[in-house]
Design a protein around this motif. Structure first.
Motif, PDB file in Angstrom:
ATOM      1  N   LEU A 170     -51.452 -52.079-101.311  1.00  0.00           N
ATOM      2  CA  LEU A 170     -50.402 -51.853-102.306  1.00  0.00           C
ATOM      3  C   LEU A 170     -49.707 -50.516-102.041  1.00  0.00           C
ATOM      4  N   TYR A 171     -50.492 -49.488-101.745  1.00  0.00           N
ATOM      5  CA  TYR A 171     -49.929 -48.171-101.434  1.00  0.00           C
ATOM      6  C   TYR A 171     -48.993 -48.260-100.227  1.00  0.00           C
ATOM      7  N   LYS A 172     -49.422 -48.997 -99.212  1.00  0.00           N
ATOM      8  CA  LYS A 172     -48.596 -49.137 -98.012  1.00  0.00           C
ATOM      9  C   LYS A 172     -47.274 -49.834 -98.347  1.00  0.00           C
ATOM     10  N   LYS A 173     -47.323 -50.867 -99.178  1.00  0.00           N
ATOM     11  CA  LYS A 173     -46.103 -51.575 -99.560  1.00  0.00           C
ATOM     12  C   LYS A 173     -45.171 -50.670-100.356  1.00  0.00           C
ATOM     13  N   ILE A 174     -45.740 -49.903-101.282  1.00  0.00           N
ATOM     14  CA  ILE A 174     -44.925 -48.993-102.100  1.00  0.00           C
ATOM     15  C   ILE A 174     -44.286 -47.929-101.207  1.00  0.00           C
ATOM     16  N   ARG A 175     -45.067 -47.395-100.293  1.00  0.00           N
ATOM     17  CA  ARG A 175     -44.562 -46.365 -99.385  1.00  0.00           C
ATOM     18  C   ARG A 175     -43.460 -46.932 -98.488  1.00  0.00           C
ATOM     19  N   ALA A 176     -43.657 -48.150 -97.987  1.00  0.00           N
ATOM     20  CA  ALA A 176     -42.631 -48.775 -97.139  1.00  0.00           C
ATOM     21  C   ALA A 176     -41.356 -49.025 -97.939  1.00  0.00           C
ATOM     22  N   LYS A 177     -41.505 -49.455 -99.198  1.00  0.00           N
ATOM     23  CA  LYS A 177     -40.331 -49.708-100.042  1.00  0.00           C
ATOM     24  C   LYS A 177     -39.578 -48.418-100.305  1.00  0.00           C
ATOM     25  N   LYS A 178     -40.303 -47.318-100.574  1.00  0.00           N
ATOM     26  CA  LYS A 178     -39.639 -46.032-100.794  1.00  0.00           C
ATOM     27  C   LYS A 178     -38.888 -45.596 -99.543  1.00  0.00           C
ATOM     28  N   SER A 179     -39.496 -45.791 -98.382  1.00  0.00           N
ATOM     29  CA  SER A 179     -38.820 -45.442 -97.125  1.00  0.00           C
ATOM     30  C   SER A 179     -37.568 -46.294 -96.939  1.00  0.00           C
ATOM     31  N   TRP A 180     -37.689 -47.587 -97.241  1.00  0.00           N
ATOM     32  CA  TRP A 180     -36.549 -48.493 -97.113  1.00  0.00           C
ATOM     33  C   TRP A 180     -35.450 -48.094 -98.081  1.00  0.00           C
ATOM     34  N   ASP A 181     -35.814 -47.805 -99.344  1.00  0.00           N
ATOM     35  CA  ASP A 181     -34.832 -47.396-100.343  1.00  0.00           C
ATOM     36  C   ASP A 181     -34.136 -46.105 -99.931  1.00  0.00           C
ATOM     37  N   LYS A 182     -34.895 -45.168 -99.388  1.00  0.00           N
ATOM     38  CA  LYS A 182     -34.320 -43.895 -98.942  1.00  0.00           C
ATOM     39  C   LYS A 182     -33.341 -44.122 -97.791  1.00  0.00           C
ATOM     40  N   ALA A 183     -33.732 -44.946 -96.827  1.00  0.00           N
ATOM     41  CA  ALA A 183     -32.850 -45.240 -95.693  1.00  0.00           C
ATOM     42  C   ALA A 183     -31.586 -45.952 -96.166  1.00  0.00           C
ATOM     43  N   GLU A 184     -31.745 -46.892 -97.093  1.00  0.00           N
ATOM     44  CA  GLU A 184     -30.597 -47.624 -97.626  1.00  0.00           C
ATOM     45  C   GLU A 184     -29.648 -46.683 -98.364  1.00  0.00           C
ATOM     46  N   LYS A 185     -30.207 -45.737 -99.117  1.00  0.00           N
ATOM     47  CA  LYS A 185     -29.382 -44.769 -99.851  1.00  0.00           C
ATOM     48  C   LYS A 185     -28.619 -43.875 -98.875  1.00  0.00           C
ATOM     49  N   GLU A 186     -29.269 -43.452 -97.790  1.00  0.00           N
ATOM     50  CA  GLU A 186     -28.596 -42.611 -96.792  1.00  0.00           C
ATOM     51  C   GLU A 186     -27.447 -43.362 -96.129  1.00  0.00           C
ATOM     52  N   VAL A 187     -27.653 -44.639 -95.833  1.00  0.00           N
ATOM     53  CA  VAL A 187     -26.583 -45.449 -95.219  1.00  0.00           C
ATOM     54  C   VAL A 187     -25.398 -45.573 -96.178  1.00  0.00           C
ATOM     55  N   LEU A 188     -25.696 -45.818 -97.462  1.00  0.00           N
ATOM     56  CA  LEU A 188     -24.626 -45.944 -98.454  1.00  0.00           C
ATOM     57  C   LEU A 188     -23.853 -44.632 -98.605  1.00  0.00           C
ATOM     58  N   GLU A 189     -24.576 -43.512 -98.581  1.00  0.00           N
ATOM     59  CA  GLU A 189     -23.907 -42.213 -98.697  1.00  0.00           C
ATOM     60  C   GLU A 189     -23.029 -41.930 -97.473  1.00  0.00           C
ATOM     61  N   GLU A 190     -23.497 -42.336 -96.293  1.00  0.00           N
ATOM     62  CA  GLU A 190     -22.694 -42.146 -95.078  1.00  0.00           C
ATOM     63  C   GLU A 190     -21.432 -42.978 -95.104  1.00  0.00           C
ATOM     64  N   ASN A 191     -21.521 -44.182 -95.660  1.00  0.00           N
ATOM     65  CA  ASN A 191     -20.367 -45.086 -95.706  1.00  0.00           C
ATOM     66  C   ASN A 191     -19.340 -44.661 -96.743  1.00  0.00           C
ATOM     67  N   ASN A 192     -19.732 -43.855 -97.722  1.00  0.00           N
ATOM     68  CA  ASN A 192     -18.802 -43.424 -98.778  1.00  0.00           C
ATOM     69  C   ASN A 192     -18.080 -42.205 -98.410  1.00  0.00           C
TER      70      ASN A 192
END
Length: 192
Positions: A170-192
């Motif tokens: 469960l910890y690994k899944k949560i950590r992977a999701k946080k990493s994915w969310d962070k990467a997705e947020k960075e991509v969105l910020e770059e595109n704006n």
């Protein structure tokens, strides 16, 4: 020396032994995770983790293991009737498993000191829980001192182990999701 003093010293060194075993795996995990860093951070971190591991292993963990064993043998010498107790046989089997665990950590330590990485951080997180299970087993056996109760204790320990493994996943899944969310947020910020 009085039996209770020897027992107190044994308990103190068991505690520091386990503390060393728990923390050494943490350092191994950090060392392995540093492998993904860019230079010079990778080299700086791994050099520091090697030094920290060496100090922990040879100044705390190994001496604690030796002294805990020394005082255990001393207690058995003072009170040999413990060797006729069934719970003690099971406890000694878990202590033997702890020695095997310690030896396995020694092998991982040497590999990492030589920049050989054979395990993932997740594998070591799971491996770290083996010491937890051994600790629970030994404490329950020493406390309960009953052949029937230790069977239920071992069943409980196995269930506890399964719960720990599920928690790690469960910890690994949560950590992977946080990493994915962070990467997705960075991509969105770059595109704006």
């Amino acid at each position: 020396m009085d039996f209770l003093y020897v027992k107190a010293l044994h308990i103190i060194f068991v505690v520091t032994w386990f503390a060393g075993l728990f923390y050494i795996i943490r350092l191994f995990i950090y060392h392995i995770e540093a492998e993904k860093k860019l230079e010079p951070a990778k080299e700086i971190l791994q050099t520091q983790y090697k030094l920290m591991s060496k100090r922990l292993w040879y100044i705390i963990t190994w001496p604690s293991a030796i002294l805990a064993s020394f005082f255990a043998f001393w207690m058995l010498y003072q009170s040999p009737y413990y060797l006729s107790e069934p719970w003690m046989h099971v406890k000694l089997a878990f202590v033997f498993a702890l020695y095997f665990y310690h030896y396995s950590c020694q092998r991982i330590y040497k590999q990492l000191q030589n920049d050989i990485i054979k395990y993932s951080a997740l594998q070591l997180r799971i491996w770290n829980e083996v010491a937890t299970i051994i600790l629970f087993a030994i404490v329950f056996l020493v406390t309960l001192k009953s052949a029937i109760n230790w069977i239920w204790g071992v069943v409980g320990i196995i269930l506890f182990g399964v719960l720990l493994m599920l928690s790690i996943r469960l910890y690994k899944k949560i950590r992977a999701k946080k990493s994915w969310d962070k990467a997705e947020k960075e991509v969105l910020e770059e595109n704006n």
